[in-house]
Design a protein around this motif. Sequence first.
Motif, mmCIF file in Angstrom:
data_model
loop_
_atom_site.group_PDB
_atom_site.id
_atom_site.type_symbol
_atom_site.label_atom_id
_atom_site.label_comp_id
_atom_site.label_asym_id
_atom_site.label_seq_id
_atom_site.Cartn_x
_atom_site.Cartn_y
_atom_site.Cartn_z
ATOM 1 N N MET A 42 0.840 -1.181 0.000
ATOM 2 C CA MET A 42 0.000 0.000 0.000
ATOM 3 C C MET A 42 0.880 1.237 0.000
ATOM 4 O O MET A 42 2.074 1.142 -0.185
ATOM 5 N N GLY A 43 0.299 2.359 0.250
ATOM 6 C CA GLY A 43 1.060 3.587 0.367
ATOM 7 C C GLY A 43 1.047 4.399 -0.899
ATOM 8 O O GLY A 43 1.679 5.441 -0.967
ATOM 9 N N HIS A 46 -0.766 7.645 0.151
ATOM 10 C CA HIS A 46 -0.463 8.182 1.479
ATOM 11 C C HIS A 46 -0.388 9.683 1.384
ATOM 12 O O HIS A 46 0.552 10.236 0.827
ATOM 13 N N LYS A 333 -4.612 10.293 15.521
ATOM 14 C CA LYS A 333 -4.385 9.050 14.797
ATOM 15 C C LYS A 333 -5.737 8.470 14.457
ATOM 16 O O LYS A 333 -6.621 8.394 15.304
ATOM 17 N N PHE A 339 -7.948 -0.944 6.992
ATOM 18 C CA PHE A 339 -6.543 -1.335 7.164
ATOM 19 C C PHE A 339 -6.454 -2.750 7.713
ATOM 20 O O PHE A 339 -5.735 -3.604 7.198
ATOM 21 N N ASP A 372 -4.477 4.164 3.464
ATOM 22 C CA ASP A 372 -3.236 4.913 3.365
ATOM 23 C C ASP A 372 -3.276 6.215 4.125
ATOM 24 O O ASP A 372 -2.218 6.751 4.434
ATOM 25 N N TRP B 174 0.713 -5.280 11.233
ATOM 26 C CA TRP B 174 0.699 -4.083 10.410
ATOM 27 C C TRP B 174 0.735 -2.822 11.238
ATOM 28 O O TRP B 174 1.290 -1.803 10.836
ATOM 29 N N PHE B 175 0.141 -2.809 12.440
ATOM 30 C CA PHE B 175 0.185 -1.615 13.275
ATOM 31 C C PHE B 175 1.626 -1.244 13.610
ATOM 32 O O PHE B 175 2.016 -0.079 13.576
ATOM 33 N N GLU B 178 3.499 0.212 10.738
ATOM 34 C CA GLU B 178 3.167 1.608 10.496
ATOM 35 C C GLU B 178 3.869 2.519 11.497
ATOM 36 O O GLU B 178 4.364 3.589 11.146
ATOM 37 N N MET B 182 6.529 5.553 10.577
ATOM 38 C CA MET B 182 6.321 6.958 10.867
ATOM 39 C C MET B 182 7.270 7.488 11.930
ATOM 40 O O MET B 182 7.594 8.671 11.923
ATOM 41 N N PHE B 183 7.697 6.639 12.877
ATOM 42 C CA PHE B 183 8.503 7.144 13.994
ATOM 43 C C PHE B 183 9.881 6.544 14.091
ATOM 44 O O PHE B 183 10.735 7.083 14.768
ATOM 45 N N ARG B 194 9.382 -3.650 7.876
ATOM 46 C CA ARG B 194 9.832 -2.742 6.832
ATOM 47 C C ARG B 194 8.733 -1.715 6.629
ATOM 48 O O ARG B 194 7.657 -1.832 7.177
ATOM 49 N N ILE B 196 5.707 0.457 5.371
ATOM 50 C CA ILE B 196 4.441 -0.010 4.826
ATOM 51 C C ILE B 196 3.749 1.053 4.002
ATOM 52 O O ILE B 196 3.142 0.768 2.988
ATOM 53 N N LEU B 197 3.808 2.321 4.387
ATOM 54 C CA LEU B 197 3.089 3.349 3.654
ATOM 55 C C LEU B 197 4.013 4.139 2.735
ATOM 56 O O LEU B 197 3.654 4.492 1.633
ATOM 57 N N LYS C 79 5.160 7.959 -4.544
ATOM 58 C CA LYS C 79 5.306 6.537 -4.864
ATOM 59 C C LYS C 79 4.621 6.218 -6.174
ATOM 60 O O LYS C 79 5.034 5.350 -6.921
#
Lengths: 373, 230, 163
Positions: A42-43, A46, A333, A339, A372, B174-175, B178, B182-183, B194, B196-197, C79
């Motif tokens: 995915m992504g 985003h 969030k 998802f 995303d 998946w959480f 993510e 991001m962090f 690895r 994901i987005l 992307k």
Amino acid sequence: MGVVHGQEMVLNIGPQHPATHGVLRLQVKTDGEIISEITPYMGYLHRCFEKHCENVTYEQVIPFTDRCDYLASMTMNFGYVVAMEQLMEIKVNDRVEYIRVIMAELQRIASHLLGIGAFGLDLGAFTPFLHMLRDRERILDIFEMTCGARLLYNYMWVGGLSHDLPTGFVEATLNFLDYFEPKVDEFENLLGHNKIFVERTADIGIMPAEVAISYGVTGPNLRGSGVKWDLRIDDPYSIYDRFDFNVPVGKGMKGTVGDCWDRFYVRIHEIRESIKIVRQAIDQLPKEGDVHQAMPKKIRPPKGSIYRRTESPRGDLGYYIESDGSDTPYRVKMRSPAFTALSVLNEIGAGWLMSDVLGILGSLDIVLGEIDR
Amino acid sequence: MSEDKEKIISEAVEKALQGDMDTINNIEDRVTRSKAKAALVKAKRAKVVSDEDSTKEDNASESKVEEKINFNQTLCKKISEKFSDSIDGDQNNDWIQLKPENWLKIAKWLKSDEELFFDSLQCNTGMDLGEGVLESRYNLHSMKHLHKVEIRIKVSAEKPDIPSVEQVWRVADWFERETYDMFGINFIGHRDLRRILLPDDWEGWPLRKDYEEQETYHGIIVPKVKEGWE
Amino acid sequence: MGLLENKFTDNIIVEKLDKLLSWSRSTSPWFFQFGTACCAIEMMAAAASRHDLMRIGIIPRSSPRQADVMIVAGTVTMKMALRVKKLYEQMADPKYVVAMGSCATSGGPYWQHGYHVLKGVDIVIPVDVYVPGCPPRPEALIEGLLKLQEQILEERPLTRKTG
């Protein structure tokens, strides 16, 4: 005769395919027609929703939430607004609550129509898609009459709504419901009891209840596996406890419990339940009340955080909002239901044929904008 | 609505309020029947609202908050009895602050213990608290007992290592990817950590407060070029 | 027409080959549905029964090799930008691009803090018509496509350009 095993082939179902689900890439390892592993990538959409939320004010976050799940914008706004009002301890008046419920349920009908239509389209059924889009246009007319937009409404604000109902809204909605209620039976017969559709969806993509809970699947996908869990009844928010409606659960009528046909069955029956709720809400709608009454002049929540879930047409939509006392959020969030629904695809899709896998993906009803963010 | 239908609906509602549901259920036309049922719910609600007091609502919400605080404190005590030296800092009312070391064992116990039975991880949020401190927050929920808890784990930005719980709740797979994306929080034990987005060759951890956008990505300029339009 | 006027019967039309080619191209631009986000839903609604696109001669095709127009509907991210370029190169000449929605035109509501959003698809491919809106109504998309038709009608594909 034994089974002949060839070499495993890696096939790419690319980011661009017909625009129902969006830009999703599936890397599929197949041995002939039978699939051994599916990896979603995915992504590709985003759009940095969470970074934007940290730089704009609380009111300006609402149009961004619209654009995440663009097929159900009212419920996305609803979830954010319910979380914010719990954080700031604002109580809105009854008229606002009833209008919010009417809008959310009409949006649920529209979203399910498109979801089921796209599911049929993936399997090759073009006609129900056109019929459902035609009826969805009538719902969009009602929304356009109220707030001026067809797809992304920005309607529910913290403490109230952006516009009050126009004159003629109640008649228009009741006319629509009277016209639409017999059509649901027509759709169920046209698509659901169609022999080809049943052969292609019954006993395919079975999702057992423990797998569903462990992978975090919620909403109609979880109810299709037999688990009776609906946030409007089990963790109620707004005024859903004043309405009388059932929660449809998959029973395995055409095959096993938790197959694709069950997920379709749950969605069709949810349309019927939403029609019931809208009728009751219109009956009980209070005539007086100012929709801007409880809106604060400046949204500055106290320091703290909150996590609140609401029921969107795809499942459990959760917002985790952390505020540091200023007028821009510190962190927002969005926990999106699609998802987690996509994450279960490998578990339930491996071992089926190529043509079944697209049907399974269609039955999960995902929207890439929400995945995303 | 025509006069006859209104009469039928009001008669049916009156009979139903006295306990006889047959009249409503026997109405042939489905549209009229559903309207009658809606009117019945409204009438019942009107009766109930006049009895209720608004103070009763306030008392109910206060007792809910107290219940939650008590539950949190008992859970804190249980954890510190079973896994010593896991609670990080003082006990707080709304959430439980844990140290990263024993997190996997605690997670397995939270899921399997019969009284607690937290079988669903609702949400995993990453947070940048500033001054080089990152945090990972977990919202857990039990579908059997209907109680929930929030767990927070703090790490430093130089060495952000937290044990991964993806074997306990499969949704954490998946959480956690993510949150890593991001962090930059590294989840030890995750089988496939690895991005994901974002694309795999993206530089930086975007949601950290000190993130700077890279200049170009494969030849495309990343930051907004139209300055002076603010 | 001059010399050849009124020399033939009524059902013979004399016209330049240039104009004939551009007229036939303009009245059947088959579009390549490249929908990424919310604008894709409005593109689908434009092709559905209420605002029928097929009555103008515009049919959706899923493969870039069979299409004339690429309607970029929705936000293009970094992307995806590399793939958009590839898809554009796979289309056969003559090809046109319609940027639908504000995200494809200039980055849309994500232009300020979107690190992963391409600020306008014209950074990677050349665009002929921009349709603004967030999302644009199906009627607006139809107007954009009609403007594209006018543009195509003005072309002279067989004339050699000097200078």
